[in-house]
Write a protein that holds these residues in place. Structure first.
Motif, PDB file in Angstrom:
ATOM      1  N   PRO A  22      -5.038   8.401   1.236  1.00  0.00           N
ATOM      2  CA  PRO A  22      -4.816   7.029   1.705  1.00  0.00           C
ATOM      3  C   PRO A  22      -5.548   6.770   3.012  1.00  0.00           C
ATOM      4  O   PRO A  22      -5.731   7.668   3.822  1.00  0.00           O
ATOM      5  CB  PRO A  22      -3.300   6.978   1.922  1.00  0.00           C
ATOM      6  N   SER A  23      -5.967   5.522   3.191  1.00  0.00           N
ATOM      7  CA  SER A  23      -6.613   5.160   4.449  1.00  0.00           C
ATOM      8  C   SER A  23      -5.597   4.651   5.461  1.00  0.00           C
ATOM      9  O   SER A  23      -5.865   4.637   6.645  1.00  0.00           O
ATOM     10  CB  SER A  23      -7.672   4.093   4.198  1.00  0.00           C
ATOM     11  N   VAL A  24      -4.423   4.229   4.968  1.00  0.00           N
ATOM     12  CA  VAL A  24      -3.412   3.628   5.829  1.00  0.00           C
ATOM     13  C   VAL A  24      -2.042   4.149   5.418  1.00  0.00           C
ATOM     14  O   VAL A  24      -1.760   4.338   4.233  1.00  0.00           O
ATOM     15  CB  VAL A  24      -3.433   2.085   5.676  1.00  0.00           C
ATOM     16  N   GLU A  25      -1.197   4.381   6.410  1.00  0.00           N
ATOM     17  CA  GLU A  25       0.201   4.744   6.161  1.00  0.00           C
ATOM     18  C   GLU A  25       1.057   3.530   6.498  1.00  0.00           C
ATOM     19  O   GLU A  25       1.024   3.043   7.633  1.00  0.00           O
ATOM     20  CB  GLU A  25       0.621   5.924   7.042  1.00  0.00           C
ATOM     21  N   LEU A  26       1.796   3.021   5.528  1.00  0.00           N
ATOM     22  CA  LEU A  26       2.679   1.874   5.732  1.00  0.00           C
ATOM     23  C   LEU A  26       4.117   2.358   5.819  1.00  0.00           C
ATOM     24  O   LEU A  26       4.488   3.311   5.147  1.00  0.00           O
ATOM     25  CB  LEU A  26       2.541   0.876   4.578  1.00  0.00           C
ATOM     26  N   ASP A  27       4.916   1.676   6.623  1.00  0.00           N
ATOM     27  CA  ASP A  27       6.317   2.059   6.768  1.00  0.00           C
ATOM     28  C   ASP A  27       7.142   0.803   6.993  1.00  0.00           C
ATOM     29  O   ASP A  27       6.811  -0.009   7.852  1.00  0.00           O
ATOM     30  CB  ASP A  27       6.481   3.011   7.948  1.00  0.00           C
ATOM     31  N   GLY A  28       8.200   0.656   6.231  1.00  0.00           N
ATOM     32  CA  GLY A  28       9.054  -0.514   6.339  1.00  0.00           C
ATOM     33  C   GLY A  28      10.336  -0.269   7.083  1.00  0.00           C
ATOM     34  O   GLY A  28      11.269  -1.066   6.982  1.00  0.00           O
ATOM     35  N   GLY A  29      10.435   0.832   7.789  1.00  0.00           N
ATOM     36  CA  GLY A  29      11.621   1.097   8.591  1.00  0.00           C
ATOM     37  C   GLY A  29      12.842   1.504   7.796  1.00  0.00           C
ATOM     38  O   GLY A  29      13.971   1.344   8.251  1.00  0.00           O
ATOM     39  N   GLY A  30      12.635   2.045   6.593  1.00  0.00           N
ATOM     40  CA  GLY A  30      13.759   2.541   5.796  1.00  0.00           C
ATOM     41  C   GLY A  30      14.510   1.488   5.015  1.00  0.00           C
ATOM     42  O   GLY A  30      15.598   1.753   4.508  1.00  0.00           O
ATOM     43  N   MET A  31      13.931   0.304   4.863  1.00  0.00           N
ATOM     44  CA  MET A  31      14.630  -0.792   4.187  1.00  0.00           C
ATOM     45  C   MET A  31      14.420  -0.819   2.665  1.00  0.00           C
ATOM     46  O   MET A  31      15.246  -1.331   1.943  1.00  0.00           O
ATOM     47  CB  MET A  31      14.192  -2.136   4.778  1.00  0.00           C
ATOM     48  N   PHE A  32      13.281  -0.325   2.181  1.00  0.00           N
ATOM     49  CA  PHE A  32      12.975  -0.280   0.748  1.00  0.00           C
ATOM     50  C   PHE A  32      13.208  -1.643   0.087  1.00  0.00           C
ATOM     51  O   PHE A  32      13.936  -1.771  -0.892  1.00  0.00           O
ATOM     52  CB  PHE A  32      13.800   0.805   0.044  1.00  0.00           C
ATOM     53  N   LEU A  33      12.567  -2.674   0.627  1.00  0.00           N
ATOM     54  CA  LEU A  33      12.795  -4.043   0.162  1.00  0.00           C
ATOM     55  C   LEU A  33      11.857  -4.496  -0.954  1.00  0.00           C
ATOM     56  O   LEU A  33      12.102  -5.509  -1.588  1.00  0.00           O
ATOM     57  CB  LEU A  33      12.680  -5.018   1.338  1.00  0.00           C
ATOM     58  N   VAL A  34      10.760  -3.771  -1.187  1.00  0.00           N
ATOM     59  CA  VAL A  34       9.789  -4.189  -2.193  1.00  0.00           C
ATOM     60  C   VAL A  34       9.989  -3.369  -3.461  1.00  0.00           C
ATOM     61  O   VAL A  34      10.098  -2.143  -3.410  1.00  0.00           O
ATOM     62  CB  VAL A  34       8.343  -4.024  -1.667  1.00  0.00           C
TER      63      VAL A  34
END
Length: 122
Positions: A3-15
């Motif tokens: 991966p070129s980017v690491e995304l993080d949603g703060g532990g919400m798992f909304l998608v």
């Protein structure tokens, strides 16, 4: 595939990924025999942009290199726009995910799995 980017949603798992019903066999193999243990642990997800005849901005959701679903068209467009704005056009992105039991689609003797993603950009 790195991966070129690491995304993080703060532990919400909304998608939520879409189309997982087409990948139930793959999800069952990933979960394996120890269902409770597998469902309690986050998994590394790779979001991979690609083009197909119906959707030029499709994004596959992969776990262990296997497709397990896709982003919705709206979420795929949002991700692609964000990646392009950040200078990563057409590149893949990693994010935490988790495999869940889709209670709405599961029946007494048939378990249906889904995939939730921990991304804040979408």
């Amino acid at each position: 595939h790195r991966p070129s980017v690491e995304l993080d949603g703060g532990g919400m798992f909304l998608v939520r990924a879409v189309g997982e019903s087409s990948y139930q066999r793959t999800l069952k193999r990933i979960v394996g025999a120890n269902t409770a243990d597998a469902l309690s642990k986050p998994v590394d997800v790779l979001l991979v942009p690609y083009r197909n005849r119906r959707d030029r901005s499709a994004v596959a959701v992969t776990i262990h290199g296997k497709i397990v679903g896709h982003l919705s068209q709206d979420n795929a467009l949002l991700l692609r726009k964000q990646m392009e704005a950040d200078g990563h056009r057409g590149e893949s992105a990693a994010c935490p995910g988790r495999i869940i039991i889709d209670r709405r689609r599961s029946q007494d003797n048939v378990v249906v799995y889904g995939v939730e993603l921990d991304v804040s950009v979408l």
